[in-house]
Motif scaffolding. Structure first.
Motif, PDB file in Angstrom:
ATOM      1  N   LEU A  18       0.836  -1.193   0.000  1.00  0.00           N
ATOM      2  CA  LEU A  18       0.000   0.000   0.000  1.00  0.00           C
ATOM      3  C   LEU A  18       0.869   1.240   0.000  1.00  0.00           C
ATOM      4  N   VAL A  19       0.429   2.268  -0.692  1.00  0.00           N
ATOM      5  CA  VAL A  19       1.167   3.531  -0.765  1.00  0.00           C
ATOM      6  C   VAL A  19       0.199   4.684  -0.525  1.00  0.00           C
ATOM      7  N   PRO A  20       0.644   5.736   0.156  1.00  0.00           N
ATOM      8  CA  PRO A  20      -0.214   6.918   0.336  1.00  0.00           C
ATOM      9  C   PRO A  20      -0.197   7.785  -0.909  1.00  0.00           C
ATOM     10  N   ASP A  21      -1.250   8.551  -1.083  1.00  0.00           N
ATOM     11  CA  ASP A  21      -1.272   9.516  -2.174  1.00  0.00           C
ATOM     12  C   ASP A  21      -0.146  10.532  -1.988  1.00  0.00           C
ATOM     13  N   PRO A  22       0.538  10.916  -3.059  1.00  0.00           N
ATOM     14  CA  PRO A  22       1.622  11.899  -2.915  1.00  0.00           C
ATOM     15  C   PRO A  22       1.079  13.242  -2.471  1.00  0.00           C
ATOM     16  N   PRO A  23       1.837  13.981  -1.646  1.00  0.00           N
ATOM     17  CA  PRO A  23       1.349  15.283  -1.162  1.00  0.00           C
ATOM     18  C   PRO A  23       1.131  16.287  -2.299  1.00  0.00           C
ATOM     19  N   GLU A  24       1.896  16.146  -3.387  1.00  0.00           N
ATOM     20  CA  GLU A  24       1.690  17.067  -4.513  1.00  0.00           C
ATOM     21  C   GLU A  24       0.300  16.902  -5.110  1.00  0.00           C
ATOM     22  N   LYS A  25      -0.148  15.666  -5.181  1.00  0.00           N
ATOM     23  CA  LYS A  25      -1.480  15.395  -5.706  1.00  0.00           C
ATOM     24  C   LYS A  25      -2.556  15.988  -4.807  1.00  0.00           C
ATOM     25  N   LEU A  26      -2.341  15.871  -3.481  1.00  0.00           N
ATOM     26  CA  LEU A  26      -3.315  16.415  -2.539  1.00  0.00           C
ATOM     27  C   LEU A  26      -3.337  17.940  -2.597  1.00  0.00           C
ATOM     28  N   ARG A  27      -2.183  18.566  -2.737  1.00  0.00           N
ATOM     29  CA  ARG A  27      -2.107  20.018  -2.785  1.00  0.00           C
ATOM     30  C   ARG A  27      -2.825  20.588  -4.003  1.00  0.00           C
ATOM     31  N   LEU A  28      -2.766  19.889  -5.121  1.00  0.00           N
ATOM     32  CA  LEU A  28      -3.426  20.385  -6.325  1.00  0.00           C
ATOM     33  C   LEU A  28      -4.937  20.412  -6.159  1.00  0.00           C
ATOM     34  N   THR A  29      -5.469  19.434  -5.442  1.00  0.00           N
ATOM     35  CA  THR A  29      -6.922  19.347  -5.272  1.00  0.00           C
ATOM     36  C   THR A  29      -7.397  20.095  -4.041  1.00  0.00           C
ATOM     37  N   CYS A  30      -6.618  20.030  -2.964  1.00  0.00           N
ATOM     38  CA  CYS A  30      -7.033  20.639  -1.691  1.00  0.00           C
ATOM     39  C   CYS A  30      -5.825  21.320  -1.052  1.00  0.00           C
ATOM     40  N   PRO A  31      -5.593  22.603  -1.348  1.00  0.00           N
ATOM     41  CA  PRO A  31      -4.388  23.280  -0.820  1.00  0.00           C
ATOM     42  C   PRO A  31      -4.363  23.402   0.697  1.00  0.00           C
ATOM     43  N   ASP A  32      -5.514  23.431   1.354  1.00  0.00           N
ATOM     44  CA  ASP A  32      -5.568  23.622   2.807  1.00  0.00           C
ATOM     45  C   ASP A  32      -5.708  22.321   3.586  1.00  0.00           C
ATOM     46  N   CYS A  33      -5.671  21.188   2.910  1.00  0.00           N
ATOM     47  CA  CYS A  33      -5.816  19.905   3.609  1.00  0.00           C
ATOM     48  C   CYS A  33      -4.547  19.593   4.395  1.00  0.00           C
ATOM     49  N   PRO A  34      -4.671  18.907   5.536  1.00  0.00           N
ATOM     50  CA  PRO A  34      -3.484  18.568   6.334  1.00  0.00           C
ATOM     51  C   PRO A  34      -2.596  17.556   5.620  1.00  0.00           C
ATOM     52  N   LEU A  35      -1.296  17.689   5.849  1.00  0.00           N
ATOM     53  CA  LEU A  35      -0.306  16.770   5.292  1.00  0.00           C
ATOM     54  C   LEU A  35       0.242  15.878   6.403  1.00  0.00           C
ATOM     55  N   LEU A  36       0.696  14.696   6.024  1.00  0.00           N
ATOM     56  CA  LEU A  36       1.189  13.730   6.999  1.00  0.00           C
ATOM     57  C   LEU A  36       2.456  14.226   7.679  1.00  0.00           C
ATOM     58  N   LEU A  37       2.577  13.857   8.952  1.00  0.00           N
ATOM     59  CA  LEU A  37       3.744  14.169   9.755  1.00  0.00           C
ATOM     60  C   LEU A  37       4.437  12.873  10.159  1.00  0.00           C
ATOM     61  N   PRO A  38       5.746  12.919  10.433  1.00  0.00           N
ATOM     62  CA  PRO A  38       6.398  11.746  11.037  1.00  0.00           C
ATOM     63  C   PRO A  38       5.777  11.446  12.395  1.00  0.00           C
TER      64      PRO A  38
END
Length: 386
Positions: free
Chosen positions: A129-149
């Motif tokens: 399993l792989v997570p969606d890349p953050p670049e893909k999420l930013r293009l669709t939802c700029p204010d959505c939270p990004l994963l943290l360590p």
């Protein structure tokens, strides 16, 4: 174009016939039953992470084994849910991780033995399993939270702050402490907020709500799963909810019970060491909040005979009682009464009474990957994703 099609079909037939494999349509009723059952087995066998949900059947090949049954090689597309693997809730009732929270998807190569009497056994599985890349999420939802360590200071602080609030409001005889942070994310706009998910353990003794104590069951499974949210920096708005799996109630004296809710300054409270998920694939980078990993195959080599003593009677595994569709079709495909993992039986040394040899199934060493000729493969997706 037509000669190329004939060459492809001829090569496919030769390859399949050479290994006694036959393709099965992805919309076959037996295949659908076995696929749902296989995802249930995989979720029960895993000890860390989140439950998977079946999204689509990509490819199916089967191998007839005579009286031993039939071996199915299922290529399944799965999605990560919000339910922890230790939760008693069935994966069919778990919410899918939405796109705004960084969706995680992948596939599971699963081998299942279907016996003539109707019982199905899990031989092996390999999930990636792989997570969606953050670049893909930013293009669709700029204010959505990004994963943290999961071992970052923000993640640890959010887990500690949210759990302290839960301990103050909880009516449990003992407090809870963070066991493992499983997921963390952060957003900066329109307002700063941290989101964290973690498993919890019970404290060894009743402690003050402001202090995160030592786990009372070292080496045991977590007793619950919490989801916390910390909004703001100075005037923080904290939200938390916890699901207790199997609460282990301790005998607490009235004095200890009163101490749990007494007010005591704890400015020196230290942040305990947070255990990171121990994935057995060494290629994983532990800095990821929701790591990319491969589940270890669950074949006989990785499950010794002692595994047969593991508890397998959770509420999710009661397929025969939970969904009548598994046993109501033309083909019976249900969970065996004792252990769903396939374990080859060892023959005892004794005087032979007959000349007949036992029928044991044969499994391929390499998962077959020949494309399916059926139009029903890959199947229809069960969930709508971005």
């Amino acid at each position: 174009m037509l000669p190329l099609i004939w060459i492809f079909l001829t090569a496919n037939i030769l390859c399949v016939s050479g290994t006694s494999l036959v393709h099965v349509p992805c919309d076959d009723m037996t295949v659908e039953k076995l696929s749902r059952l296989a995802v249930t087995y995989i979720n029960e066998d895993r000890q860390t992470g989140y439950k998977f949900a079946l999204n689509r059947i990509t490819n199916v090949q089967a191998q007839q084994q005579g009286p031993a049954g039939k071996v199915y090689y299922l290529d399944l597309d799965v999605l990560e849910t919000k339910c922890h693997v230790l939760s008693p809730k069935s994966w069919k009732k778990c919410a899918i991780r939405p796109f705004m929270e960084t969706q995680i998807s992948g596939n599971c190569n699963t081998t299942v033995l279907h016996k003539p009497e109707g019982f199905s056994y899990l031989y092996s599985y390999d999930c990636t399993l792989v997570p969606d890349p953050p670049e893909k999420l930013r293009l669709t939802c700029p204010d959505c939270p990004l994963l943290l360590p999961v071992d970052s200071n923000e993640a640890i602080a959010a887990a500690r702050t949210s759990l302290l609030k839960y301990n103050r409001q909880s009516t449990l005889p003992v407090s809870l402490t963070v066991d493992t942070i499983t997921r963390a994310s952060h957003q900066s706009s329109p307002f700063p907020a941290s989101f964290v998910e973690y498993t919890v353990q019970e404290c060894s003794v009743a402690s003050f709500p402001e202090v995160l104590c030592e786990p009372g069951h070292e080496g045991k499974e977590p007793v619950g799963f919490c989801v916390g949210e910390v909004v703001g920096q100075h005037q923080q708005d904290v939200k938390v909810s916890c699901e207790i799996f199997r609460p282990q109630v301790h005998v607490v004296t009235p004095t200890q019970q009163g101490d749990k809710f007494s007010k005591s300054p704890a400015h020196n409270a230290h942040i305990p060491h947070i255990h990171k998920p121990s994935f057995r694939d060494e290629r994983v980078t532990p800095q990821l909040a929701d790591p990319v990993y491969q589940a270890i195959p669950a074949g006989p080599g990785s499950h010794p005979a002692a595994d047969s003593t593991l508890p397998t009677s959770s509420s999710e595994s009661t397929e025969s009682a939970e969904s009548s569709e598994e046993a109501g079709g033309s083909v019976r495909a249900v969970k065996p009464p004792l252990n769903f993992r396939y374990v080859p039986h060892r023959q005892r040394r004794q005087i032979p009474t007959s000349t007949t040899t036992p029928h044991l199934p044969v499994f391929l060493g390499v998962f077959p990957s020949v494309p399916s000729p059926f139009r029903s493969c890959p199947g229809v997706s069960r969930y709508t994703t971005v």
